[in-house]
Enzyme design. Sequence first.
Site, mmCIF file in Angstrom:
data_model
loop_
_atom_site.group_PDB
_atom_site.id
_atom_site.type_symbol
_atom_site.label_atom_id
_atom_site.label_comp_id
_atom_site.label_asym_id
_atom_site.label_seq_id
_atom_site.Cartn_x
_atom_site.Cartn_y
_atom_site.Cartn_z
ATOM 1 N N ASP A 67 0.712 -1.137 0.043
ATOM 2 C CA ASP A 67 0.064 0.142 -0.042
ATOM 3 C C ASP A 67 0.889 1.071 0.079
ATOM 4 O O ASP A 67 0.346 2.375 0.463
ATOM 5 C CB ASP A 67 -1.134 -0.011 1.211
ATOM 6 C CG ASP A 67 -1.995 -1.292 1.155
ATOM 7 O OD1 ASP A 67 -2.231 -1.826 0.090
ATOM 8 O OD2 ASP A 67 -2.113 -1.717 2.444
ATOM 9 N N LYS B 46 1.783 1.917 -5.199
ATOM 10 C CA LYS B 46 2.419 1.387 -6.461
ATOM 11 C C LYS B 46 1.524 1.811 -7.722
ATOM 12 O O LYS B 46 1.743 1.801 -8.819
ATOM 13 C CB LYS B 46 2.632 -0.117 -6.383
ATOM 14 C CG LYS B 46 3.536 -0.640 -5.230
ATOM 15 C CD LYS B 46 3.495 -1.976 -5.078
ATOM 16 C CE LYS B 46 2.302 -2.619 -4.306
ATOM 17 N NZ LYS B 46 2.079 -2.306 -2.854
ATOM 18 N N GLY C 91 -4.465 -4.186 -3.610
ATOM 19 C CA GLY C 91 -5.463 -3.222 -3.692
ATOM 20 C C GLY C 91 -4.855 -2.180 -4.209
ATOM 21 O O GLY C 91 -4.065 -1.716 -3.354
ATOM 22 N N HIS C 92 -5.038 -1.602 -5.305
ATOM 23 C CA HIS C 92 -4.252 -0.328 -5.952
ATOM 24 C C HIS C 92 -5.570 0.571 -6.084
ATOM 25 O O HIS C 92 -6.427 0.209 -6.975
ATOM 26 C CB HIS C 92 -3.738 -0.699 -7.172
ATOM 27 C CG HIS C 92 -2.805 -1.861 -6.926
ATOM 28 N ND1 HIS C 92 -1.540 -1.972 -5.895
ATOM 29 C CD2 HIS C 92 -2.500 -3.061 -7.706
ATOM 30 C CE1 HIS C 92 -0.882 -3.143 -5.991
ATOM 31 N NE2 HIS C 92 -1.458 -3.537 -7.358
ATOM 32 N N GLN D 99 1.815 -6.427 -3.227
ATOM 33 C CA GLN D 99 2.486 -6.641 -2.038
ATOM 34 C C GLN D 99 3.947 -5.870 -2.193
ATOM 35 O O GLN D 99 3.984 -4.975 -2.785
ATOM 36 C CB GLN D 99 2.519 -7.935 -1.619
ATOM 37 C CG GLN D 99 1.333 -8.761 -1.448
ATOM 38 C CD GLN D 99 0.489 -9.070 -2.750
ATOM 39 O OE1 GLN D 99 0.990 -9.778 -3.628
ATOM 40 N NE2 GLN D 99 -0.717 -8.809 -2.923
#
Length: 427
Positions: A13, A16, A40-41, A223
Amino acid sequence: MPAIAIIGAQWGDEGKGKATDLLGGSVDYVVKFNGGNNAGHTVVIGDQKYALHLLPSGILTPGVTPVIGNGVVVDLAVLFEELEGLVARGVDVSRLKISANAHVIPDYNRSLDKVTERFLGKRRIGTTGRGIGPTYADKMNRVGIRVQDLFDEKILTQKVEGALEVKNHLFTKVYNRRAVTVEDTVEELLAFADRVAPMVADTGLLLNQALDRGETVLLEAGQATLLDVDHGTYPFVTSSSATAGGACTGSGIPPTRLDRIVAIVKAYTTRVGEGPFPTELFDADGDHLREVGAEFGTTTGRPRRCGWYDAVIARYAARVNGVTDFVLTKLDVLTGLERIPVCVAYDVGGVRHDEMPVNQTDFHHAVPVYEYLPGWTEDISGARSFEELPANARAYVEAVEAMSGARISVVGVGPSRAATVVRHPLV
Ligand code: GDP
Ligand code: IMO
Ligand code: MG
Protein backbone atom coordinates in the site's frame (compact mmCIF):
# COMPACT_ATOMS: atom_id res chain seq x y z
CA MET A 1 14.89 2.13 -20.85
CA PRO A 2 13.07 -1.06 -21.92
CA ALA A 3 12.24 -3.06 -18.73
CA ILE A 4 11.37 -1.37 -15.45
CA ALA A 5 10.11 -3.00 -12.27
CA ILE A 6 7.94 -1.25 -9.68
CA ILE A 7 8.32 -2.78 -6.23
CA GLY A 8 6.82 -2.04 -2.83
CA ALA A 9 9.55 -1.19 -0.30
CA GLN A 10 7.57 -1.71 2.91
CA TRP A 11 4.51 -3.85 3.82
CA GLY A 12 2.34 -2.88 0.85
CA ASP A 13 0.00 0.00 0.00
CA GLU A 14 2.88 2.38 -0.71
CA GLY A 15 1.13 3.76 -3.80
CA LYS A 16 2.35 1.32 -6.47
CA GLY A 17 -0.90 1.74 -8.41
CA LYS A 18 -0.46 5.49 -8.71
CA ALA A 19 3.18 5.12 -9.74
CA THR A 20 2.28 2.57 -12.43
CA ASP A 21 -0.49 4.82 -13.70
CA LEU A 22 1.91 7.74 -13.77
CA LEU A 23 4.28 5.85 -16.08
CA GLY A 24 1.45 4.27 -18.09
CA GLY A 25 1.64 6.84 -20.89
CA SER A 26 5.34 6.09 -21.50
CA VAL A 27 5.21 2.28 -21.62
CA ASP A 28 3.84 -0.36 -23.97
CA TYR A 29 3.19 -3.24 -21.54
CA VAL A 30 2.27 -3.37 -17.85
CA VAL A 31 2.76 -6.79 -16.28
CA LYS A 32 1.48 -8.06 -12.96
CA PHE A 33 3.96 -10.75 -11.96
CA ASN A 34 2.94 -11.96 -8.49
CA GLY A 35 0.02 -12.18 -6.09
CA GLY A 36 -3.62 -12.09 -7.02
CA ASN A 37 -6.68 -10.26 -5.80
CA ASN A 38 -5.12 -9.84 -2.35
CA ALA A 39 -3.65 -6.63 -3.84
CA GLY A 40 -5.56 -3.37 -3.74
CA HIS A 41 -4.40 -0.44 -5.82
CA THR A 42 -6.29 2.85 -5.81
CA VAL A 43 -5.70 4.99 -8.87
CA VAL A 44 -7.11 8.50 -9.11
CA ILE A 45 -7.43 10.01 -12.60
CA GLY A 46 -9.07 13.43 -12.65
CA ASP A 47 -12.30 13.06 -10.66
CA GLN A 48 -12.43 9.30 -11.25
CA LYS A 49 -11.24 6.80 -8.64
CA TYR A 50 -10.50 3.18 -9.56
CA ALA A 51 -9.84 0.30 -7.17
CA LEU A 52 -7.97 -2.54 -8.86
CA HIS A 53 -7.21 -5.91 -7.29
CA LEU A 54 -6.30 -8.53 -9.84
CA LEU A 55 -5.77 -6.46 -12.95
CA PRO A 56 -2.51 -4.57 -13.55
CA SER A 57 -2.96 -0.81 -13.03
CA GLY A 58 -1.78 -0.26 -16.62
CA ILE A 59 -5.19 -1.40 -17.83
CA LEU A 60 -6.38 2.18 -17.25
CA THR A 61 -3.99 3.67 -19.81
CA PRO A 62 -5.23 3.62 -23.42
CA GLY A 63 -2.77 1.88 -25.73
CA VAL A 64 -1.02 -0.13 -23.00
CA THR A 65 -1.17 -3.93 -23.20
CA PRO A 66 -1.87 -5.24 -19.69
CA VAL A 67 -0.45 -8.69 -18.91
CA ILE A 68 -1.18 -11.15 -16.10
CA GLY A 69 2.08 -13.08 -15.83
CA ASN A 70 2.77 -16.71 -14.96
CA GLY A 71 3.60 -15.77 -11.35
CA VAL A 72 0.07 -14.57 -10.62
CA VAL A 73 -2.78 -16.59 -9.10
CA VAL A 74 -6.07 -15.84 -10.83
CA ASP A 75 -9.54 -15.88 -9.30
CA LEU A 76 -11.53 -16.21 -12.53
CA ALA A 77 -14.79 -14.83 -11.09
CA VAL A 78 -12.94 -11.75 -9.82
CA LEU A 79 -11.20 -11.36 -13.18
CA PHE A 80 -14.48 -11.05 -15.07
CA GLU A 81 -16.11 -8.95 -12.34
CA GLU A 82 -13.26 -6.45 -12.52
CA LEU A 83 -13.24 -6.43 -16.31
CA GLU A 84 -17.02 -5.86 -16.46
CA GLY A 85 -16.74 -3.05 -13.93
CA LEU A 86 -14.14 -1.28 -16.07
CA VAL A 87 -16.04 -1.83 -19.33
CA ALA A 88 -19.12 -0.26 -17.70
CA ARG A 89 -16.95 2.81 -17.00
CA GLY A 90 -15.77 3.00 -20.61
CA VAL A 91 -12.30 1.46 -20.17
CA ASP A 92 -11.01 -0.55 -23.16
CA VAL A 93 -9.89 -3.90 -21.73
CA SER A 94 -9.59 -5.75 -25.03
CA ARG A 95 -5.77 -5.93 -24.99
CA LEU A 96 -5.47 -7.97 -21.77
CA LYS A 97 -3.23 -11.04 -22.03
CA ILE A 98 -3.06 -13.84 -19.46
CA SER A 99 -0.27 -16.39 -19.12
CA ALA A 100 -1.26 -19.99 -19.87
CA ASN A 101 0.95 -20.95 -16.91
CA ALA A 102 -0.72 -18.73 -14.30
CA HIS A 103 -2.49 -20.75 -11.62
CA VAL A 104 -6.20 -20.38 -10.91
CA ILE A 105 -7.77 -20.09 -7.44
CA PRO A 106 -10.49 -22.73 -7.10
CA ASP A 107 -13.24 -22.14 -4.56
CA TYR A 108 -11.80 -24.85 -2.28
CA ASN A 109 -8.70 -22.73 -1.71
CA ARG A 110 -10.76 -19.70 -0.68
CA SER A 111 -12.52 -21.94 1.86
CA LEU A 112 -9.22 -23.38 3.02
CA ASP A 113 -7.68 -19.91 3.48
CA LYS A 114 -10.54 -18.79 5.71
CA VAL A 115 -10.88 -21.99 7.70
CA THR A 116 -7.09 -22.20 8.28
CA GLU A 117 -7.02 -18.67 9.66
CA ARG A 118 -9.88 -19.48 12.01
CA PHE A 119 -8.11 -22.66 13.07
CA LEU A 120 -4.85 -20.78 13.77
CA GLY A 121 -6.63 -18.47 16.23
CA LYS A 122 -4.02 -16.29 17.93
CA ARG A 123 -1.34 -17.49 15.51
CA ARG A 124 -3.29 -16.29 12.44
CA ILE A 125 -1.55 -14.32 9.67
CA GLY A 126 -4.45 -11.93 9.03
CA THR A 127 -4.70 -12.94 5.35
CA THR A 128 -7.08 -11.32 2.92
CA GLY A 129 -9.01 -14.60 2.75
CA ARG A 130 -8.78 -14.74 -1.03
CA GLY A 131 -7.23 -18.22 -1.26
CA ILE A 132 -3.78 -16.89 -2.14
CA GLY A 133 -1.67 -18.96 0.29
CA PRO A 134 -3.33 -22.35 -0.43
CA THR A 135 -3.08 -21.75 -4.20
CA TYR A 136 0.66 -21.00 -4.07
CA ALA A 137 1.07 -23.99 -1.75
CA ASP A 138 -0.63 -26.17 -4.39
CA LYS A 139 1.69 -24.75 -7.04
CA MET A 140 4.77 -25.69 -5.03
CA ASN A 141 3.22 -29.03 -4.14
CA ARG A 142 2.66 -29.64 -7.86
CA VAL A 143 -1.09 -30.11 -7.46
CA GLY A 144 -2.12 -26.67 -8.74
CA ILE A 145 -4.54 -25.96 -11.59
CA ARG A 146 -3.21 -23.73 -14.37
CA VAL A 147 -5.12 -21.53 -16.79
CA GLN A 148 -4.20 -23.87 -19.66
CA ASP A 149 -5.83 -26.81 -17.86
CA LEU A 150 -9.23 -25.23 -18.50
CA PHE A 151 -8.94 -26.19 -22.16
CA ASP A 152 -8.70 -29.95 -21.62
CA GLU A 153 -11.58 -31.29 -19.54
CA LYS A 154 -9.97 -34.70 -19.07
CA ILE A 155 -6.72 -33.23 -17.73
CA LEU A 156 -8.62 -30.71 -15.62
CA THR A 157 -10.69 -33.50 -14.05
CA GLN A 158 -7.58 -35.54 -13.28
CA LYS A 159 -5.85 -32.56 -11.68
CA VAL A 160 -8.86 -31.60 -9.58
CA GLU A 161 -9.16 -35.23 -8.46
CA GLY A 162 -5.50 -35.20 -7.44
CA ALA A 163 -5.83 -31.98 -5.49
CA LEU A 164 -9.03 -32.99 -3.71
CA GLU A 165 -7.75 -36.39 -2.70
CA VAL A 166 -5.70 -34.82 0.07
CA LYS A 167 -7.73 -31.66 0.64
CA ASN A 168 -10.95 -33.53 1.34
CA HIS A 169 -9.24 -35.35 4.19
CA LEU A 170 -8.32 -31.94 5.58
CA PHE A 171 -11.82 -30.53 5.11
CA THR A 172 -13.64 -33.50 6.64
CA LYS A 173 -11.23 -34.85 9.26
CA VAL A 174 -9.38 -31.75 10.48
CA TYR A 175 -11.74 -28.86 9.83
CA ASN A 176 -15.01 -30.73 10.21
CA ARG A 177 -16.32 -29.45 6.87
CA ARG A 178 -18.17 -31.15 4.01
CA ALA A 179 -16.06 -32.69 1.23
CA VAL A 180 -15.82 -30.80 -2.06
CA THR A 181 -16.84 -32.77 -5.16
CA VAL A 182 -14.66 -33.05 -8.26
CA GLU A 183 -17.70 -32.38 -10.47
CA ASP A 184 -18.57 -29.10 -8.75
CA THR A 185 -15.01 -27.82 -9.04
CA VAL A 186 -14.63 -28.84 -12.68
CA GLU A 187 -17.94 -27.17 -13.48
CA GLU A 188 -16.95 -24.03 -11.56
CA LEU A 189 -13.72 -23.68 -13.54
CA LEU A 190 -14.99 -24.76 -16.96
CA ALA A 191 -17.68 -22.08 -16.78
CA PHE A 192 -14.93 -19.51 -17.53
CA ALA A 193 -13.00 -21.44 -20.20
CA ASP A 194 -14.59 -19.96 -23.33
CA ARG A 195 -14.40 -16.40 -22.04
CA VAL A 196 -10.79 -16.59 -20.91
CA ALA A 197 -9.52 -18.48 -24.00
CA PRO A 198 -9.03 -15.45 -26.30
CA MET A 199 -6.87 -13.73 -23.64
CA VAL A 200 -4.51 -16.62 -23.03
CA ALA A 201 -1.01 -16.34 -24.49
CA ASP A 202 2.63 -17.34 -24.09
CA THR A 203 3.23 -14.09 -22.22
CA GLY A 204 6.97 -14.75 -21.63
CA LEU A 205 7.51 -14.96 -25.38
CA LEU A 206 5.30 -11.95 -26.03
CA LEU A 207 7.21 -9.77 -23.54
CA ASN A 208 10.66 -10.80 -24.71
CA GLN A 209 9.68 -10.13 -28.32
CA ALA A 210 8.41 -6.71 -27.28
CA LEU A 211 11.77 -5.97 -25.62
CA ASP A 212 13.56 -7.16 -28.78
CA ARG A 213 11.59 -4.53 -30.71
CA GLY A 214 12.72 -1.85 -28.24
CA GLU A 215 9.31 -1.51 -26.61
CA THR A 216 9.01 -0.65 -22.92
CA VAL A 217 7.74 -3.16 -20.36
CA LEU A 218 6.73 -2.15 -16.85
CA LEU A 219 6.55 -4.91 -14.23
CA GLU A 220 4.17 -4.03 -11.41
CA ALA A 221 4.49 -5.84 -8.07
CA GLY A 222 1.62 -6.71 -5.81
CA GLN A 223 2.44 -6.62 -2.07
CA ALA A 224 5.96 -5.61 -1.09
CA THR A 225 9.48 -6.48 0.05
CA LEU A 226 8.59 -7.21 3.69
CA LEU A 227 5.64 -9.36 2.58
CA ASP A 228 7.85 -11.39 0.20
CA VAL A 229 7.83 -15.09 1.09
CA ASP A 230 11.68 -15.24 1.12
CA HIS A 231 12.75 -11.76 2.17
CA GLY A 232 9.81 -10.60 4.27
CA THR A 233 8.84 -11.00 7.91
CA TYR A 234 8.08 -14.72 7.55
CA PRO A 235 5.62 -16.23 8.43
CA PHE A 236 3.73 -12.92 8.44
CA VAL A 237 4.08 -12.55 4.68
CA THR A 238 2.13 -13.30 1.56
CA SER A 239 2.95 -16.49 -0.35
CA SER A 240 4.60 -15.05 -3.46
CA SER A 241 7.85 -13.35 -4.55
CA ALA A 242 7.08 -9.64 -4.45
CA THR A 243 10.70 -8.51 -4.86
CA ALA A 244 12.70 -7.78 -8.03
CA GLY A 245 13.67 -11.45 -8.43
CA GLY A 246 9.97 -12.28 -8.59
CA ALA A 247 9.58 -9.80 -11.43
CA CYS A 248 11.73 -12.17 -13.50
CA THR A 249 10.41 -15.56 -12.39
CA GLY A 250 6.83 -14.27 -12.48
CA SER A 251 7.04 -12.88 -16.01
CA GLY A 252 9.64 -14.86 -17.96
CA ILE A 253 11.80 -11.76 -18.45
CA PRO A 254 15.42 -12.62 -17.52
CA PRO A 255 17.32 -10.57 -14.87
CA THR A 256 19.77 -9.28 -17.48
CA ARG A 257 16.91 -7.42 -19.18
CA LEU A 258 15.81 -5.40 -16.15
CA ASP A 259 17.13 -1.86 -16.50
CA ARG A 260 15.61 -0.01 -13.63
CA ILE A 261 14.15 -1.04 -10.29
CA VAL A 262 11.84 1.57 -8.83
CA ALA A 263 10.77 1.06 -5.21
CA ILE A 264 7.73 2.84 -3.88
CA VAL A 265 8.10 3.92 -0.27
CA LYS A 266 5.66 5.87 1.88
CA ALA A 267 6.91 8.90 3.84
CA TYR A 268 5.77 6.91 6.90
CA THR A 269 4.97 3.19 7.30
CA THR A 270 1.80 1.08 7.29
CA ARG A 271 0.96 -2.58 7.62
CA VAL A 272 -2.25 -4.63 7.34
CA GLY A 273 -2.63 -7.97 9.13
CA GLU A 274 -0.43 -9.49 11.82
CA GLY A 275 3.34 -9.46 12.29
CA PRO A 276 6.18 -7.35 13.68
CA PHE A 277 6.34 -3.61 12.94
CA PRO A 278 8.99 -1.73 14.99
CA THR A 279 7.85 1.86 14.37
CA GLU A 280 4.14 1.13 14.88
CA LEU A 281 2.27 3.84 16.81
CA PHE A 282 -0.50 3.05 19.26
CA ASP A 283 -1.19 6.67 20.21
CA ALA A 284 -2.80 9.79 18.78
CA ASP A 285 0.03 10.14 16.22
CA GLY A 286 -0.93 6.75 14.75
CA ASP A 287 -4.60 7.79 14.59
CA HIS A 288 -3.52 11.06 12.97
CA LEU A 289 -1.56 9.29 10.19
CA ARG A 290 -4.47 6.87 9.62
CA GLU A 291 -7.03 9.69 9.34
CA VAL A 292 -5.00 12.11 7.25
CA GLY A 293 -3.52 9.35 5.08
CA ALA A 294 -6.91 7.58 4.71
CA GLU A 295 -5.17 4.37 5.73
CA PHE A 296 -7.95 1.83 5.34
CA GLY A 297 -7.44 -1.27 3.17
CA THR A 298 -8.56 -1.15 -0.47
CA THR A 299 -9.25 -4.90 -0.42
CA THR A 300 -10.64 -5.67 3.03
CA GLY A 301 -11.41 -2.20 4.44
CA ARG A 302 -9.34 -3.01 7.53
CA PRO A 303 -7.73 -0.02 9.29
CA ARG A 304 -4.02 -0.07 8.47
CA ARG A 305 -1.50 -0.09 11.32
CA CYS A 306 0.54 3.14 11.09
CA GLY A 307 4.03 4.17 12.17
CA TRP A 308 6.95 6.45 11.36
CA TYR A 309 9.37 6.07 8.43
CA ASP A 310 11.81 3.24 8.95
CA ALA A 311 15.10 3.81 7.11
CA VAL A 312 16.39 0.38 8.14
CA ILE A 313 13.73 -1.38 6.09
CA ALA A 314 14.13 1.10 3.23
CA ARG A 315 17.85 0.28 3.09
CA TYR A 316 17.00 -3.41 3.24
CA ALA A 317 14.55 -3.00 0.33
CA ALA A 318 17.21 -1.10 -1.62
CA ARG A 319 19.63 -4.00 -1.12
CA VAL A 320 17.27 -6.92 -1.74
CA ASN A 321 15.80 -5.39 -4.89
CA GLY A 322 18.81 -3.51 -6.28
CA VAL A 323 16.73 -0.34 -6.20
CA THR A 324 17.83 2.37 -8.65
CA ASP A 325 15.14 4.92 -7.72
CA PHE A 326 12.70 5.50 -4.88
CA VAL A 327 9.32 7.13 -5.26
CA LEU A 328 8.52 8.71 -1.87
CA THR A 329 4.73 8.89 -1.58
CA LYS A 330 2.28 10.70 0.69
CA LEU A 331 4.69 13.40 1.87
CA ASP A 332 1.60 15.65 2.10
CA VAL A 333 0.26 13.48 4.95
CA LEU A 334 3.13 14.67 7.19
CA THR A 335 2.21 18.35 6.78
CA GLY A 336 1.41 20.04 10.08
CA LEU A 337 3.59 17.89 12.33
CA GLU A 338 5.97 19.91 14.46
CA ARG A 339 8.78 17.37 14.32
CA ILE A 340 8.90 14.10 12.44
CA PRO A 341 10.60 11.04 13.92
CA VAL A 342 12.51 8.81 11.48
CA CYS A 343 13.85 5.43 12.55
CA VAL A 344 17.56 5.16 11.69
CA ALA A 345 18.47 1.94 13.54
CA TYR A 346 17.08 -0.52 16.08
CA ASP A 347 17.99 -1.19 19.66
CA VAL A 348 17.70 -4.90 20.47
CA GLY A 349 18.41 -5.63 24.12
CA GLY A 350 20.92 -2.78 24.32
CA VAL A 351 22.67 -3.63 21.03
CA ARG A 352 22.38 -1.24 18.09
CA HIS A 353 21.36 -2.79 14.74
CA ASP A 354 21.87 -0.73 11.59
CA GLU A 355 20.60 -3.58 9.41
CA MET A 356 17.53 -5.82 9.66
CA PRO A 357 18.29 -8.33 12.44
CA VAL A 358 18.81 -11.76 10.90
CA ASN A 359 16.79 -13.36 13.69
CA GLN A 360 13.02 -12.84 13.58
CA THR A 361 12.81 -12.85 17.40
CA ASP A 362 15.21 -9.88 17.49
CA PHE A 363 13.07 -8.07 14.94
CA HIS A 364 10.02 -8.62 17.17
CA HIS A 365 11.93 -6.96 20.02
CA ALA A 366 13.50 -4.17 17.94
CA VAL A 367 13.03 -0.73 19.50
CA PRO A 368 13.40 2.13 17.00
CA VAL A 369 16.26 4.59 17.40
CA TYR A 370 14.78 7.88 16.21
CA GLU A 371 16.18 11.00 14.67
CA TYR A 372 13.82 13.98 14.73
CA LEU A 373 13.41 16.15 11.66
CA PRO A 374 11.70 19.55 11.72
CA GLY A 375 8.19 19.64 10.18
CA TRP A 376 6.40 22.21 8.00
CA THR A 377 2.92 23.73 8.04
CA GLU A 378 2.51 24.93 4.44
CA ASP A 379 0.08 22.99 2.21
CA ILE A 380 2.35 21.13 -0.22
CA SER A 381 -0.33 19.41 -2.31
CA GLY A 382 0.00 22.00 -5.08
CA ALA A 383 3.80 21.70 -5.41
CA ARG A 384 4.90 20.48 -8.84
CA SER A 385 8.66 21.00 -8.54
CA PHE A 386 11.12 20.26 -5.76
CA GLU A 387 11.86 23.98 -5.37
CA GLU A 388 8.18 24.66 -4.62
CA LEU A 389 8.34 22.51 -1.47
CA PRO A 390 9.03 24.35 1.82
CA ALA A 391 12.63 24.13 3.01
CA ASN A 392 11.85 21.64 5.80
CA ALA A 393 9.96 19.32 3.41
CA ARG A 394 12.94 19.38 1.05
CA ALA A 395 15.24 18.71 3.99
CA TYR A 396 13.04 15.73 5.03
CA VAL A 397 13.28 14.24 1.52
CA GLU A 398 17.04 14.78 1.41
CA ALA A 399 17.60 13.36 4.90
CA VAL A 400 15.50 10.28 4.17
CA GLU A 401 17.27 9.86 0.81
CA ALA A 402 20.68 9.89 2.51
CA MET A 403 19.54 7.12 4.90
CA SER A 404 17.73 4.86 2.44
CA GLY A 405 20.29 3.59 -0.04
CA ALA A 406 19.06 5.03 -3.35
CA ARG A 407 18.04 8.38 -4.76
CA ILE A 408 14.46 9.65 -4.35
CA SER A 409 13.46 10.46 -7.90
CA VAL A 410 9.78 11.24 -7.44
CA VAL A 411 7.80 12.65 -4.50
CA GLY A 412 4.02 12.23 -4.11
CA VAL A 413 2.09 15.16 -2.65
CA GLY A 414 -1.49 13.92 -3.17
CA PRO A 415 -3.52 10.99 -4.55
CA SER A 416 -4.08 12.37 -8.05
CA ARG A 417 -1.82 11.75 -11.05
CA ALA A 418 -0.90 15.46 -11.15
CA ALA A 419 0.09 15.69 -7.48
CA THR A 420 3.63 14.59 -8.18
CA VAL A 421 7.08 16.17 -8.01
CA VAL A 422 9.60 14.65 -10.42
CA ARG A 423 13.27 15.18 -9.52
CA HIS A 424 14.66 12.61 -11.99
CA PRO A 425 12.38 11.19 -14.74
CA LEU A 426 11.83 7.41 -14.44
CA VAL A 427 11.35 6.76 -18.17
P1 GDP B 1 -0.70 0.17 -3.60
O1 GDP B 1 -1.33 -1.08 -3.10
O2 GDP B 1 0.77 0.22 -3.37
O3 GDP B 1 -1.06 0.48 -5.03
O4 GDP B 1 -1.29 1.36 -2.72
P2 GDP B 1 -2.84 1.60 -2.32
O5 GDP B 1 -3.56 2.08 -3.52
O6 GDP B 1 -3.38 0.40 -1.60
O7 GDP B 1 -2.69 2.72 -1.22
C1 GDP B 1 -2.12 3.96 -1.50
C2 GDP B 1 -3.18 5.06 -1.28
O8 GDP B 1 -2.54 6.31 -1.22
C3 GDP B 1 -4.19 5.18 -2.41
O9 GDP B 1 -5.44 5.52 -1.86
C4 GDP B 1 -3.65 6.30 -3.28
O10 GDP B 1 -4.67 7.01 -3.99
C5 GDP B 1 -3.02 7.18 -2.24
N1 GDP B 1 -1.83 7.92 -2.65
C6 GDP B 1 -0.82 7.54 -3.49
N2 GDP B 1 0.14 8.48 -3.52
C7 GDP B 1 -0.25 9.47 -2.70
C8 GDP B 1 0.34 10.71 -2.26
O11 GDP B 1 1.44 11.09 -2.65
N3 GDP B 1 -0.39 11.46 -1.36
C9 GDP B 1 -1.60 11.07 -0.88
N4 GDP B 1 -2.23 11.85 0.00
N5 GDP B 1 -2.17 9.92 -1.27
C10 GDP B 1 -1.51 9.13 -2.15
P1 IMO C 1 -0.91 -4.32 -2.17
O1 IMO C 1 -0.54 -4.88 -3.52
C1 IMO C 1 -0.96 -4.81 2.17
C2 IMO C 1 -1.06 -8.95 3.66
C3 IMO C 1 -2.30 -9.43 4.37
C4 IMO C 1 -1.69 -10.42 5.34
C5 IMO C 1 -0.58 -11.06 4.52
C6 IMO C 1 -0.96 -12.39 3.89
O2 IMO C 1 -2.18 -3.54 -2.16
O3 IMO C 1 0.25 -3.60 -1.54
P2 IMO C 1 -2.52 -13.04 1.84
O4 IMO C 1 -4.00 -12.86 1.65
O5 IMO C 1 -1.69 -12.41 0.80
O6 IMO C 1 -2.15 -14.48 2.08
O7 IMO C 1 -2.22 -12.30 3.25
O8 IMO C 1 -0.25 -10.12 3.51
N1 IMO C 1 -1.29 -8.39 2.32
C7 IMO C 1 -1.21 -7.09 2.02
N2 IMO C 1 -1.01 -6.01 2.80
N3 IMO C 1 -1.09 -4.65 0.84
C8 IMO C 1 -1.27 -5.73 0.03
O9 IMO C 1 -1.26 -5.64 -1.31
C9 IMO C 1 -1.39 -7.01 0.61
N4 IMO C 1 -1.58 -8.26 0.13
C10 IMO C 1 -1.51 -9.09 1.18
O10 IMO C 1 -2.95 -8.38 5.05
O11 IMO C 1 -1.08 -9.75 6.42
MG1 MG D 1 -2.81 -1.68 -1.76
